[in-house]
Scaffold this motif. Structure first.
Motif, PDB file in Angstrom:
ATOM      1  N   GLY A  52       0.698  -1.188  -0.015  1.00 10.70           N
ATOM      2  CA  GLY A  52      -0.012   0.016   0.192  1.00 10.70           C
ATOM      3  C   GLY A  52       0.737   1.259  -0.242  1.00 10.70           C
ATOM      4  O   GLY A  52       0.216   2.436   0.537  1.00 10.70           O
ATOM      5  N   GLU A  53       2.233   1.127  -0.291  1.00  9.28           N
ATOM      6  CA  GLU A  53       2.966   2.217  -0.549  1.00  9.28           C
ATOM      7  C   GLU A  53       3.130   3.039  -1.837  1.00  9.28           C
ATOM      8  O   GLU A  53       3.649   4.125  -2.093  1.00  9.28           O
ATOM      9  CB  GLU A  53       4.272   1.968   0.170  1.00  9.28           C
ATOM     10  N   PHE A  54       3.496   2.158  -2.761  1.00  8.56           N
ATOM     11  CA  PHE A  54       3.870   2.532  -4.219  1.00  8.56           C
ATOM     12  C   PHE A  54       5.257   3.186  -4.284  1.00  8.56           C
ATOM     13  O   PHE A  54       5.471   3.635  -5.423  1.00  8.56           O
ATOM     14  CB  PHE A  54       2.733   3.468  -4.621  1.00  8.56           C
ATOM     15  N   VAL A  55       5.783   3.023  -3.261  1.00 10.85           N
ATOM     16  CA  VAL A  55       7.286   3.354  -3.407  1.00 10.85           C
ATOM     17  C   VAL A  55       7.984   1.857  -2.966  1.00 10.85           C
ATOM     18  O   VAL A  55       7.624   1.566  -1.564  1.00 10.85           O
ATOM     19  CB  VAL A  55       8.116   4.602  -2.479  1.00 10.85           C
ATOM     20  N   PHE A  56       8.800   1.159  -3.834  1.00  9.59           N
ATOM     21  CA  PHE A  56       9.073  -0.199  -3.380  1.00  9.59           C
ATOM     22  C   PHE A  56      10.451  -0.158  -2.930  1.00  9.59           C
ATOM     23  O   PHE A  56      11.507   0.062  -3.396  1.00  9.59           O
ATOM     24  CB  PHE A  56       9.081  -1.040  -4.755  1.00  9.59           C
ATOM     25  N   ASP A  57      10.412  -1.001  -1.689  1.00  8.87           N
ATOM     26  CA  ASP A  57      11.674  -1.044  -0.732  1.00  8.87           C
ATOM     27  C   ASP A  57      11.812  -2.529  -0.548  1.00  8.87           C
ATOM     28  O   ASP A  57      12.344  -2.950   0.564  1.00  8.87           O
ATOM     29  CB  ASP A  57      11.903  -0.309   0.249  1.00  8.87           C
ATOM     30  N   VAL A 104       6.739   4.849   8.252  1.00 11.97           N
ATOM     31  CA  VAL A 104       6.335   5.466   7.027  1.00 11.97           C
ATOM     32  C   VAL A 104       5.501   6.948   7.394  1.00 11.97           C
ATOM     33  O   VAL A 104       4.490   6.866   8.336  1.00 11.97           O
ATOM     34  CB  VAL A 104       5.359   4.643   6.288  1.00 11.97           C
ATOM     35  N   ILE A 105       6.106   7.834   6.748  1.00 11.12           N
ATOM     36  CA  ILE A 105       5.411   9.156   6.734  1.00 11.12           C
ATOM     37  C   ILE A 105       4.556   9.073   5.375  1.00 11.12           C
ATOM     38  O   ILE A 105       5.254   9.653   4.527  1.00 11.12           O
ATOM     39  CB  ILE A 105       6.175  10.365   7.069  1.00 11.12           C
ATOM     40  N   ALA A 106       3.473   9.056   5.476  1.00 10.22           N
ATOM     41  CA  ALA A 106       2.649   9.177   4.137  1.00 10.22           C
ATOM     42  C   ALA A 106       1.201   9.124   4.550  1.00 10.22           C
ATOM     43  O   ALA A 106       0.747   9.009   5.572  1.00 10.22           O
ATOM     44  CB  ALA A 106       3.014   7.563   3.382  1.00 10.22           C
ATOM     45  N   VAL A 107       0.262   9.083   3.311  1.00  4.95           N
ATOM     46  CA  VAL A 107      -0.979   8.914   3.237  1.00  4.95           C
ATOM     47  C   VAL A 107      -1.166   7.592   2.931  1.00  4.95           C
ATOM     48  O   VAL A 107      -0.745   7.066   1.798  1.00  4.95           O
ATOM     49  CB  VAL A 107      -1.866   9.996   2.353  1.00  4.95           C
ATOM     50  N   PRO A 108      -1.696   6.520   3.578  1.00  3.75           N
ATOM     51  CA  PRO A 108      -1.982   5.225   3.332  1.00  3.75           C
ATOM     52  C   PRO A 108      -2.587   4.848   2.044  1.00  3.75           C
ATOM     53  O   PRO A 108      -3.589   5.711   1.789  1.00  3.75           O
ATOM     54  CB  PRO A 108      -2.700   4.703   4.427  1.00  3.75           C
ATOM     55  N   PHE A 117      -5.166  20.431 -13.396  1.00  4.49           N
ATOM     56  CA  PHE A 117      -4.391  19.364 -13.477  1.00  4.49           C
ATOM     57  C   PHE A 117      -5.328  18.083 -13.220  1.00  4.49           C
ATOM     58  O   PHE A 117      -6.188  18.137 -12.384  1.00  4.49           O
ATOM     59  CB  PHE A 117      -3.288  19.347 -12.334  1.00  4.49           C
ATOM     60  N   PHE A 118      -4.759  16.934 -13.735  1.00  4.72           N
ATOM     61  CA  PHE A 118      -5.426  15.803 -13.607  1.00  4.72           C
ATOM     62  C   PHE A 118      -4.204  14.762 -13.236  1.00  4.72           C
ATOM     63  O   PHE A 118      -3.246  14.836 -14.022  1.00  4.72           O
ATOM     64  CB  PHE A 118      -6.290  15.291 -14.361  1.00  4.72           C
ATOM     65  N   GLU A 119      -4.382  14.120 -12.151  1.00  6.20           N
ATOM     66  CA  GLU A 119      -3.118  12.868 -11.831  1.00  6.20           C
ATOM     67  C   GLU A 119      -4.241  11.624 -11.838  1.00  6.20           C
ATOM     68  O   GLU A 119      -4.914  11.402 -11.242  1.00  6.20           O
ATOM     69  CB  GLU A 119      -2.715  13.096 -10.275  1.00  6.20           C
ATOM     70  N   GLY A 120      -3.405  10.831 -12.649  1.00  4.78           N
ATOM     71  CA  GLY A 120      -4.004   9.449 -12.924  1.00  4.78           C
ATOM     72  C   GLY A 120      -3.554   8.455 -12.325  1.00  4.78           C
ATOM     73  O   GLY A 120      -3.744   7.051 -12.476  1.00  4.78           O
ATOM     74  N   GLY A 121      -2.729   8.524 -11.101  1.00  7.09           N
ATOM     75  CA  GLY A 121      -2.272   7.419 -10.299  1.00  7.09           C
ATOM     76  C   GLY A 121      -1.001   7.186 -10.409  1.00  7.09           C
ATOM     77  O   GLY A 121       0.031   7.948 -11.192  1.00  7.09           O
ATOM     78  N   ALA A 122      -0.349   5.921  -9.923  1.00  2.44           N
ATOM     79  CA  ALA A 122       0.926   5.625 -10.145  1.00  2.44           C
ATOM     80  C   ALA A 122       1.292   4.932 -11.603  1.00  2.44           C
ATOM     81  O   ALA A 122       0.760   4.478 -12.006  1.00  2.44           O
ATOM     82  CB  ALA A 122       1.196   4.683  -8.697  1.00  2.44           C
ATOM     83  N   GLN A 123       2.539   5.031 -11.626  1.00  4.45           N
ATOM     84  CA  GLN A 123       3.233   4.317 -12.753  1.00  4.45           C
ATOM     85  C   GLN A 123       2.368   4.508 -14.057  1.00  4.45           C
ATOM     86  O   GLN A 123       1.471   5.241 -14.132  1.00  4.45           O
ATOM     87  CB  GLN A 123       3.431   2.772 -12.385  1.00  4.45           C
ATOM     88  N   GLY A 124       2.842   3.837 -15.104  1.00  2.97           N
ATOM     89  CA  GLY A 124       2.162   3.852 -16.297  1.00  2.97           C
ATOM     90  C   GLY A 124       2.419   4.786 -17.477  1.00  2.97           C
ATOM     91  O   GLY A 124       1.638   5.509 -17.742  1.00  2.97           O
ATOM     92  N   GLU A 125       3.447   3.939 -18.232  1.00  4.62           N
ATOM     93  CA  GLU A 125       3.837   4.867 -19.424  1.00  4.62           C
ATOM     94  C   GLU A 125       2.701   4.845 -20.549  1.00  4.62           C
ATOM     95  O   GLU A 125       2.740   5.694 -21.475  1.00  4.62           O
ATOM     96  CB  GLU A 125       5.278   4.175 -19.607  1.00  4.62           C
TER      97      GLU A 125
END
Length: 383
Positions: free
Chosen positions: A75-80, A99-103, A311-319
């Motif tokens: 649930g983070e979308f930054v992979f460690d 983690v300092i984040a919005v879940p 602006f429109f943000e379409g989510g994580a990743q996705g070329e």
């Protein structure tokens, strides 16, 4: 008098005080974060132990950080995951980590809340002091905005770069003007896709706030859950969460639905805030070629043009989003590792990774941004 407190529930903080420092980003506001906790989506039993850092001055909340102790990296979308494996191979414990984040939300925004840079720095240092005291391996600040990076660097965090794909409104008068700004091949594919959707007898509705009735929401949740199950995963968020946030802040939500006559086929729930439309959650009851892109991206872009949203943000990743007019945008995370042996190794890794990300970003920019946008995009400011 100044003091740092650790809150293990957002109920320990007054809503008006929290919202006075959280800014206009909807995901950081009290109604959203408290709903994650109250409905059990981001709570101890799901591996999100709330430990918010609070800075008070003369009994007034002046800065904070939404921090969680986690027993996993979902649930983070930054992979460690590779970092966790390296710790384990050397007989060290990576979890719990902080983690300092919005879940469950890969959206850029403040992570060090407050108006003063000095106060943000104090909170960042307090997070390090607290996690060091209780023996936590690391702190990971996910998707901070660019202004937070200064304080995080000064506190001793290493910076990691990533890429998402966002759409910028260049003051388009209508959807056709937006299409005409694109290269011929992309413009042609979008028109072909929209023609196919139209011939499938599909129509779309934009439902705002109180128009999102329980029947629409139930259908949306069926679709949302189905998307997760098809990827052999469980949904992070519950129907109770969605009902709670929409009830508390109805003006913050746009539900786009596709239907064939009276039958609902697909839906995408978007969040509205600070001049941005955030595409978040999607699903469908049947596969139709092009339906995902139409429901999630093209309808959202058309909504932004009609409502003059920047602006429109379409989510994580996705070329693949480039073909729908979204452009590469840099994102960041910040990392503090308690063990100096691992922090040095991770710094070296981040150096190589950053070079690769910057090269990739430049290639993307050169390949997708039309000349006039390259000149004007710097003038389009995020709120």
């Amino acid at each position: 008098m100044e003091k740092i407190l650790i809150a293990d529930s957002l109920k320990d903080v007054r809503e008006l005080e929290w919202d006075s420092i959280s800014g206009s980003n909807p995901f950081l506001q009290y109604y959203f974060l408290s709903a994650l906790e109250e409905t059990g989506c981001a709570a101890r039993n799901t591996g999100w132990v709330l430990q918010y850092i609070l800075l008070y001055r003369d009994d007034k909340l002046v800065a904070a950080a939404p921090m969680y102790l986690k027993t996993h990296s979902r649930g983070e979308f930054v992979f460690d995951f590779a970092w966790a494996d390296a710790f384990e191979k050397h007989g060290l414990q990576y979890y719990p980590k902080a983690v300092i984040a919005v879940p469950f939300t890969p959206v850029t925004g403040q992570r060090l809340l407050g108006k003063s840079t000095n106060d943000k720095l104090t909170v960042a240092k307090a997070a390090i002091q607290y996690t060091s005291k209780v023996g936590i391996s690391s702190i990971h600040v996910l998707f901070p905005n660019y202004t937070d990076l200064t304080s995080l660097k000064e506190a001793g965090f290493s910076i990691r770069e990533g890429i998402q794909f966002h759409w910028r409104n260049n003051k388009y008068q209508d959807f056709n003007e937006f299409l005409n700004s694109m290269k011929h091949d992309k413009r042609k594919k979008i028109r072909q896709s929209r023609n196919f959707i139209s011939k499938s007898n599909l129509t779309f509705k934009w439902l705002l706030g109180t128009e999102i009735t329980n029947s629409y929401l139930d259908f949306f949740y069926y679709c949302y859950s189905k998307t997760y199950y098809e990827h052999r995963s469980n949904p992070y968020l519950s129907i109770e969460f969605f009902k709670t946030v929409i009830q508390r802040s109805p003006e913050s939500f746009l539900l786009i639905v596709a239907q064939r006559e009276n039958e609902l086929i697909a839906s995408a729930l978007n969040v509205i805030g600070d001049g941005v439309l955030y595409g978040r959650y999607w699903g469908c009851s049947e596969f139709i070629s092009g339906l995902h892109f139409e429901t999630c991206y093209l309808q959202a872009i058309e909504y932004c043009i009609q409502n003059k949203m920047g602006f429109f943000e379409g989510g994580a990743q996705g070329e693949h989003k480039i073909a729908r007019g979204l452009l590469p945008t840099k994102t960041y995370s910040a990392h503090w590792i308690s063990d100096s042996r691992f922090s040095d190794a991770i710094d070296n890794f981040l150096g190589y990774e950053t070079d690769a990300v910057q090269k990739y970003f430049k290639e993307l920019e050169e390949s997708v941004i039309p000349p006039f946008l390259a000149l004007t995009k710097s003038r389009v400011k995020r709120p």
